[in-house]
Design an enzyme around this catalytic site. Structure first.
Site, PDB file in Angstrom:
ATOM      1  N   CYS A 222      37.653 -25.944  -1.881  1.00 13.14           N
ATOM      2  CA  CYS A 222      36.776 -25.507  -0.809  1.00 13.14           C
ATOM      3  C   CYS A 222      35.563 -26.415  -0.886  1.00 13.14           C
ATOM      4  O   CYS A 222      34.725 -26.250  -1.771  1.00 13.14           O
ATOM      5  CB  CYS A 222      36.372 -24.048  -0.954  1.00 13.14           C
ATOM      6  SG  CYS A 222      35.251 -23.530   0.362  1.00 13.14           S
TER       7      CYS A 222
ATOM      8  N   CYS B  93      32.103 -24.337  -0.348  1.00 16.35           N
ATOM      9  CA  CYS B  93      31.603 -23.388  -1.353  1.00 16.35           C
ATOM     10  C   CYS B  93      32.709 -23.099  -2.370  1.00 16.35           C
ATOM     11  O   CYS B  93      32.993 -23.945  -3.199  1.00 16.35           O
ATOM     12  CB  CYS B  93      31.071 -22.123  -0.688  1.00 16.35           C
ATOM     13  SG  CYS B  93      32.086 -21.498   0.661  1.00 16.35           S
ATOM     14  N   SER B  94      33.327 -21.942  -2.297  1.00 18.12           N
ATOM     15  CA  SER B  94      34.296 -21.609  -3.352  1.00 18.12           C
ATOM     16  C   SER B  94      35.394 -20.679  -2.849  1.00 18.12           C
ATOM     17  O   SER B  94      35.898 -19.853  -3.600  1.00 18.12           O
ATOM     18  CB  SER B  94      33.556 -20.930  -4.504  1.00 18.12           C
ATOM     19  OG  SER B  94      32.911 -19.764  -4.019  1.00 18.12           O
ATOM     20  N   CYS B  95      35.773 -20.779  -1.568  1.00 16.41           N
ATOM     21  CA  CYS B  95      36.755 -19.840  -1.010  1.00 16.41           C
ATOM     22  C   CYS B  95      38.134 -20.021  -1.627  1.00 16.41           C
ATOM     23  O   CYS B  95      38.598 -21.136  -1.832  1.00 16.41           O
ATOM     24  CB  CYS B  95      36.870 -20.044   0.495  1.00 16.41           C
ATOM     25  SG  CYS B  95      35.311 -19.864   1.353  1.00 16.41           S
TER      26      CYS B  95
HETATM   27 FE   LIG Z   1      34.224 -21.572   0.259  1.00 16.16          FE
END
Ligand SMILES: [Fe+2]
Length: 198
Positions: free
Chosen positions: A106, A109-111
């Site tokens: 991602c 961010c961190s999905c």
């Molecule tokens: Fe994300």
């Protein structure tokens, strides 16, 4: 400690972050303990990579399920009783082959599809991984212990808020004839992110 953890800066584990949020909210007299307790329970007990492992093992032993999974991931995992948040509108399952290795990231961010493969590991959230896996995927995979021959194509998939990915790793040939329950035990989180092969 896995090789890649040593090169990428670590952040506090989820329990410590939940504790910190809870402390701040309580300081301000917000009754968040119950909600956070529920979140902690979900994160630790229910959003675990074993969910994804069940999906993978089922796809390995049931070709009709595998076909449905590749066509509409969200609907197929629901057959096994796994739900995804509403805003995860699509689950795209990426099938590895002897010539293709899929990797997810991602860049924003961190999905992740966290209800299936668990909350993202620290290195997945690190800026270094998010930037470099796109630009120099082969090198990053090698640093993480996956040294792929040049003839294997690497496909990197960038998660968005509404489209979540999960890699369907190849079934190791030595597992022929294994029952589904035993297969579940060999599927790792990293193999479903695509930074490891089984
Ligand atoms: Fe994300």
């Amino acid at each position: 400690m896995p090789k890649h953890d040593s090169v990428i800066q670590r952040t506090a584990p989820v329990e410590r972050r939940v504790d910190a949020i809870q402390a701040v909210l309580e300081e301000r007299d917000v009754k968040a303990a119950e909600t956070l307790g529920e979140l902690r329970h979900l994160a630790q007990e229910q959003w675990i990579p074993q969910n994804g492992a069940r999906v993978v093992a089922k796809a390995w032993v049931d070709p009709a399920f595998r076909k449905r999974l590749l066509a509409d991931g969200r609907a197929a995992v629901a057959e096994l009783g796994f739900s995804m948040p509403k805003h995860h509108r699509h689950l795209v399952v990426l099938e590895n082959s002897p010539t293709v290795q899929n990797v997810i990231c991602c860049t924003q961010c961190s999905c992740t599809a966290f209800t299936l493969i668990g909350l993202p590991p620290d290195w997945y959230k690190d800026l270094e991984y998010r930037a470099r896996i796109v630009r120099e995927s082969r090198t990053v995979l090698r640093e993480m212990g996956l040294d792929l021959p040049a003839e294997i194509e690497i496909r990197v998939w960038d998660t968005t808020a509404d489209t979540r990915y999960m890699v369907l790793p190849m079934r190791p040939p030595e597992t022929a004839g294994w029952p589904e329950e035993k297969l579940i035990g060999i599927v790792t989180r990293d193999s479903m992110i695509g930074v490891a092969r089984l």
